[in-house]
Write a protein that holds these residues in place. Structure first.
Motif, short mmCIF file in Angstrom:
data_model
loop_
_atom_site.label_atom_id
_atom_site.label_comp_id
_atom_site.label_asym_id
_atom_site.label_seq_id
_atom_site.Cartn_x
_atom_site.Cartn_y
_atom_site.Cartn_z
N ARG A 104 -0.29 9.23 -9.24
CA ARG A 104 -1.59 8.61 -9.41
C ARG A 104 -1.53 7.10 -9.21
O ARG A 104 -1.88 6.33 -10.11
CB ARG A 104 -2.12 8.92 -10.81
N TYR A 133 3.32 3.38 -12.64
CA TYR A 133 2.05 4.09 -12.70
C TYR A 133 2.33 5.56 -12.95
O TYR A 133 3.45 6.05 -12.69
CB TYR A 133 1.23 3.88 -11.42
N CYS A 167 -3.78 3.53 -0.22
CA CYS A 167 -4.06 3.13 -1.60
C CYS A 167 -3.41 1.77 -1.86
O CYS A 167 -2.18 1.66 -1.78
CB CYS A 167 -3.50 4.16 -2.58
N ASP A 172 -3.58 5.46 -7.65
CA ASP A 172 -4.95 5.01 -7.72
C ASP A 172 -5.39 4.70 -9.15
O ASP A 172 -6.42 4.05 -9.37
CB ASP A 172 -5.87 6.06 -7.11
N MET A 218 -4.91 11.47 2.85
CA MET A 218 -5.68 10.33 2.36
C MET A 218 -6.49 9.74 3.51
O MET A 218 -5.99 9.59 4.62
CB MET A 218 -4.73 9.27 1.78
N CYS A 259 0.84 -1.20 0.00
CA CYS A 259 0.00 0.00 0.00
C CYS A 259 0.87 1.25 0.00
O CYS A 259 2.06 1.21 0.35
CB CYS A 259 -0.90 0.04 1.24
N TRP A 269 0.52 5.47 1.32
CA TRP A 269 -0.27 6.46 2.05
C TRP A 269 0.50 7.77 2.12
O TRP A 269 1.73 7.79 2.24
CB TRP A 269 -0.58 5.98 3.48
#
Length: 526
Positions: free
Chosen positions: A465, A461, A420, A467, A416, A410, A412
């Motif tokens: 981003r 990615y 994520c 996410d 947030m 993950c 963070w």
């Protein structure tokens, strides 16, 4: 959302590229029973040899026999019955261990913690109290002495894992290491050449590319007493700085453990002399020896900030002033923390530090947000990291970790509501991170990880981003070290893997293929 590309058939795996040599692991402990947890951590493919100082109890020998049988069932080799030394004194023990290492020729050594963390403190006597017998630390120190001697004698880098007392083997090897395995050990210089910084039994070893692209042989960096861990941080100009711990004997029979720092300003030039930053509890060596491993980051102005877990299980900080001086260590009081610290440069240009809580699941964050820049604690972060997995994220002020409960990777950052998830990156150990990788006019962040089956993963990615989904590529067969990535000034993305002995393997982005596909593993040319 996550996307994953499988490894193309026929590509070269790290184990094949290294010549197929067995990966020999020596486990050095006081008694056979002490080896059980260390054997349980070893993945398939290793050849395990246990060396014990004493024969121990029948019950302990039986427990080790069962652990070795279970290791064989999952694909490990067992190099005979445990070797029992029955040494008489420290010098005899180190010499006997050295003889065993000569016979085994190991690639990795597992032992215990030479400087365990205390569980309580007797104020009347002024003595720390531990939940492990003194022979554990003594054996670990003797194993390190023998390992350093063998590496100097053989010229072969030897990886060492010191098992942290009280750790949970069920959470994986990264959760049990006293000195963390780095995920930032590969660095690109201004000239585009790469340098690999590797922690070994004899301290820091480096390899670097010359002007033709060939790699130097493993080069020891002078520094007696360096412990087998390191952390690499780049300053705002891109120069790598290496941080570690140094352990030296005292005349009164004690040991001093101090934070040390060096830097590389030219790829093929010498590193600066090791600079000692001491430690927050050096007035009493019994307290000072339990200092945690350092984390460090540079602020936007180039100021260096170093953090450690101190004797009281909170965080101490030492920062370099504008004139180059180093004021005394500063104690950040608050929540008690474990050994996992990570320092990051925040979007505001300052430095913040994250730590795993010691007494409950969770994490805390300190940032200079109080009156006059005083440090402020936020102990209500919405995640609980698995021990040994906190790491800087590509984005400013963010962290990577594996979830304590699910092991999911993950990201963070402040603001947030929840971490994520990063998709198909379940596995072990910390993730490596790299930002600023250009492709077709877009900028990407790149992650490196070790998958559940031990294979290397590389993810990408759009920068900022996560996410949007991470595209993962499997780079092949298992290796014994976490991969690392670097990008040169010309934009060349390289992923590196360290395998047995002197070998270094490289995979580069295939510019002929769209996206972030990396080519086959190639052994570094020497």
């Amino acid at each position: 959302m996550s996307r994953r590309s499988e490894r193309r058939p026929g590509t070269e795996s790290p184990s094949v590229a290294a010549g197929g040599r067995p990966h020999v692991v020596a486990v050095v402990v006081p008694e056979p029973a002490d080896a059980v947890a260390l054997v349980d951590l070893e993945p398939a493919g290793a050849e395990i040899a246990v060396v014990a100082l004493r024969a121990g109890t029948q019950e302990g020998r039986g427990a080790l026999d069962r652990a070795l049988a279970a290791a064989a069932d999952r694909g490990c080799g067992v190099l005979g019955a445990p070797r029992v030394l029955n040494g008489r004194d420290s010098a005899d023990t180190v010499a006997a261990l050295l003889d065993e290492l000569r016979d085994l020729g190991p690639d990795r050594l597992h032992t215990l913690d030479p400087d365990p963390v205390h569980i309580s403190f007797d104020r009347a006597s002024g003595m720390p109290e531990y939940d492990v017998p003194p022979v554990h630390a003594e054996t670990a120190a003797q194993a390190l002495d023998a390992a350093r001697a063998w590496q100097a004698e053989s010229g072969r880098p030897l990886s060492v894992d010191c098992h942290r007392a009280g750790s949970d083997p069920g959470l994986g090897a990264a959760s049990c290491r006293r000195y963390p395995a780095p995920a930032t050990w590969l660095s690109a210089g201004f000239d585009g050449r790469l340098t690999a910084f590797l922690p070994t039994a004899a301290g820091l070893v480096r390899r670097y590319q010359d002007a033709s692209g060939r790699w130097s042989g493993p080069e020891p960096v002078e520094g007696a007493g360096l412990l087998p861990g390191l952390f690499v941080a780049r300053d705002p100009q891109g120069f790598p700085h290496v941080f570690g711990l140094r352990r030296t004997a005292r005349g009164d029979g004690g040991v001093d453990v101090e934070v040390v720092h060096t830097a590389q300003y030219r790829t093929d030039g010498p590193l600066t002399p090791w600079h000692s930053l001491g430690g927050p509890n050096t007035s009493d060596w019994r307290k000072g020896r339990s200092v945690g491993f350092p984390a460090a980051a540079f602020d936007a102005a180039g100021g260096l900030h170093v953090f450690v877990r101190n004797f009281g299980h909170s965080i101490s900080r030492r920062g370099q002033a504008a004139d180059g001086s180093w004021p005394a260590w500063e104690h950040l009081r608050g929540t008690r923390v474990g050994d996992d610290l990570v320092a990051v440069t925040a979007p505001h240009g300052g430095v913040e530090v994250y730590a795993r809580k010691r007494d409950a699941p969770g994490a805390v964050r300190w940032f200079p947000g109080g009156p006059g820049g005083a440090w402020t604690e936020d102990a209500a972060l919405p995640f609980a990291p698995r021990p040994g997995t906190l790491a800087p994220a590509p984005e400013a002020g963010a962290v990577l970790f594996r979830d304590l409960r699910t092991n999911e990777a993950c990201l963070w950052r402040p603001g947030m509501q929840a971490p994520c998830p990063l998709g198909e990156a379940r596995g072990s150990g910390p993730l490596g991170a790299l930002r600023g990788v250009e492709h077709r006019g877009w900028t990407y962040s790149v992650l490196t990880a070790v998958a559940q089956d031990g294979t290397h993963l590389v993810g990408a990615y759009p920068e900022g981003r996560p996410d949007a989904g991470v595209w993962w590529q499997d780079l092949g067969a298992p290796s014994r070290e976490a991969p690392a990535a670097a990008v040169s000034r010309t934009g060349q993305l390289t992923v590196a893997s360290r395998v047995s002995g002197r070998h270094l393997l490289l995979a580069r982005r295939d510019e002929r293929v769209d996206g972030f596909s990396l080519g086959d593993w190639q052994r570094a040319r020497t």
